[in-house]
Design a protein around this motif. Structure first.
Motif, PDB file in Angstrom:
ATOM      1  N   GLY A   3       0.790  -1.223   0.000  1.00 54.46           N
ATOM      2  CA  GLY A   3       0.000   0.000   0.000  1.00 54.46           C
ATOM      3  C   GLY A   3       0.821   1.271   0.000  1.00 54.46           C
ATOM      4  N   VAL A   4       2.054   1.206  -0.506  1.00 52.21           N
ATOM      5  CA  VAL A   4       2.899   2.398  -0.594  1.00 52.21           C
ATOM      6  C   VAL A   4       2.231   3.411  -1.532  1.00 52.21           C
ATOM      7  N   ARG A   5       2.220   4.669  -1.138  1.00 45.03           N
ATOM      8  CA  ARG A   5       1.555   5.715  -1.913  1.00 45.03           C
ATOM      9  C   ARG A   5       2.426   6.229  -3.045  1.00 45.03           C
ATOM     10  N   ARG A   6       3.736   6.360  -2.808  1.00 46.03           N
ATOM     11  CA  ARG A   6       4.607   7.009  -3.786  1.00 46.03           C
ATOM     12  C   ARG A   6       5.993   6.373  -3.788  1.00 46.03           C
ATOM     13  N   ILE A   7       6.515   6.131  -4.992  1.00 44.86           N
ATOM     14  CA  ILE A   7       7.905   5.710  -5.174  1.00 44.86           C
ATOM     15  C   ILE A   7       8.658   6.876  -5.806  1.00 44.86           C
TER      16      ILE A   7
END
Length: 482
Positions: A101-105
């Motif tokens: 569920g990471v929002r941004r790379i």
């Protein structure tokens, strides 16, 4: 906001870690392959997890609860398979980030066009494409930079060494290739601010300052250094010859030089205005970037170097491998009136500009032979003159264990038919200086016996001079802050 920083021991990673610690209000988690490679200061200030993008099972816990993840991983030092490993690592990380569920790379790659780029640059572009390939599941901010100018950067170390050592620069055709260099401080600021940037969707953000040729960069560097240099372009120098030329006159080994030379045939220019639209800061000029880099070197405040990530990270097998050594050369010296802290301070400041005492010329000859064979050579030097940390490069050694006021263990990274270590230990009122060697086959054994006469002079002098210098030093040297 919880931020994960991969590549925390690399050139950009170490500097970004400091920026995030100073500017970021959320929690910072560092992902490294081996916990031993992180300094105690970082262990105290950050959460540290062991993980490897090539081992998907290790990424689940590393990415758990993370909002923003920095991807600063590459596999150039892995050899011929680096493109395959880069693709695999990016795919593993993207999948794990989506599952967590990471929002941004946030990713840092290189400027350039894929159809004209070198193998190394193509791999960096492919990594960005893979990380950006699922925009509905995770947002990717893909920064692209060309020549990064800062103390310890590959590009700056090459330019600085050539300008410093050669009054007349006989250069290949690539000196006329155009690029847009950028100060490492600007790169770090862009990356750091990107964590909290309010923007939707995937973005490719090209960053750079003024357009310059590589020849203009060399002459500008000479001006800042107060030197007068003459450039003579010679069109007959092939990429292979140019790579050997760079490897012999600069600290970089041949594989790195070849990867860079292959990429110098095509321009690396900014193709969009995303940086100026999304960020308020204006990049430093090239000459100001050079001034800052030189000032850091002169003040002995180099935070990171290109070689930090060169070769494998320290791991338990590197430290324990000496137990299997077939050949051992030990020199014992009594501490006498010297304290353990004085002796520790003495042997942790060998190499680099300090040199290796009376037989520095022999070490230099060994380094030259290593360069000719395609190795790292002796010119890598050291990051700072009075500070070491696990993972640092020290000439053609790598620091794999460091215990304050007691032990320094170096593992050889030169071309050698086997595995070699050099250990300094203060114990029971003595300095124990030991060279260990695990030979590979018959040639490894012949190599050791051929080196015995040189070892007699070099290692005896090294132990004697360490004790002699120890008597002149303060009792204890504290490591610089991370």
């Amino acid at each position: 906001m919880r931020v994960l920083l991969t590549g925390a021991n690399g050139y950009i990673g170490r500097r970004l870690k400091r920026w995030l610690q100073a500017q970021h209000s959320g929690s910072l988690r560092l992902m490294v392959r081996h916990r031993a490679s992180i300094s105690q200061d970082a262990l105290d200030d950050c959460e540290v997890v062991e993980g490897d993008v090539l081992k998907p099972q290790t990424l689940t816990s590393a990415l758990q609860g993370v909002d923003v993840a920095y991807y600063l991983v590459h596999s150039l030092a892995a050899g011929e398979r680096f493109k395959e490993l880069d693709r695999q690592g990016a795919e593993n990380f993207r999948a794990a980030a989506i599952a967590a569920g990471v929002r941004r790379i946030i990713y840092l790659g290189g400027l350039g066009d894929k159809d004209q780029a070198s193998e190394h640059l193509v791999s960096r572009i492919e990594t960005g494409e893979i990380l950006s390939s699922c925009p509905d599941d995770v947002q990717t901010l893909w920064f692209r930079a060309g020549v990064i100018i800062g103390s310890g950067s590959t590009s700056f170390e090459i330019i600085r060494n050539l300008v410093q050592k050669l009054p007349v620069l006989v250069t290949p055709r690539w000196v006329s290739t155009k690029a847009q260099p950028i100060a490492v401080d600007d790169v770090i600021a862009f990356l750091g601010q990107a964590a909290s940037l309010e923007v939707a969707g995937n973005r490719v953000i090209d960053i750079g300052s003024e357009v310059m040729s590589y020849g203009e960069m060399m002459l500008a560097t000479a001006r800042v250094m107060g030197l007068r240099r003459l450039l003579i372009p010679v069109p007959l120098l092939t990429p292979r010859l140019s790579s050997y030329w760079l490897a012999l006159f600069t600290p970089v080994p041949y594989p790195v030089a070849r990867a860079l030379i292959d990429g110098l045939g095509s321009e690396v220019l900014v193709r969009n205005d995303e940086a100026s639209r999304l960020f308020a800061s204006v990049p430093l000029s090239y000459e100001e970037a050079v001034r800052r880099a030189i000032a850091e070197i002169e003040r002995d405040q180099v935070v990171s170097r290109w070689s930090d990530a060169w070769g494998r990270a320290p791991e338990a097998s590197m430290v324990e491998g000496i137990a299997h050594a077939v050949f051992v050369d030990r020199r014992v010296r009594q501490l006498g009136s010297c304290t353990p802290g004085q002796v520790f301070a003495s042997f942790t400041t060998v190499g680099g500009e300090t040199g290796w005492f009376r037989f520095s010329w022999l070490w230099g000859l060994r380094g030259l032979i290593d360069k000719v064979l395609g190795g790292v050579g002796l010119r890598r030097g050291r990051r700072q003159m009075c500070d070491l940390r696990v993972g640092d490069c020290l000439d053609f050694w790598k620091v794999v264990d460091l215990q304050e006021n007691r032990r320094l263990l170096l593992m050889a990274q030169m071309k050698v038919p086997g595995k070699a270590w050099l250990e300094f230990v203060v114990d029971d009122g003595q300095l124990l200086q030991t060279a260990y060697f695990y030979p590979s086959g018959l040639w490894g054994r012949l190599y050791w016996y051929l080196m015995v006469p040189a070892h007699f002079f070099v290692f005896n002098d090294l132990a004697n001079q360490i004790m002699k210098r120890a008597a002149t030093l303060p009792g204890r040297v504290l490591p610089a802050p991370e």
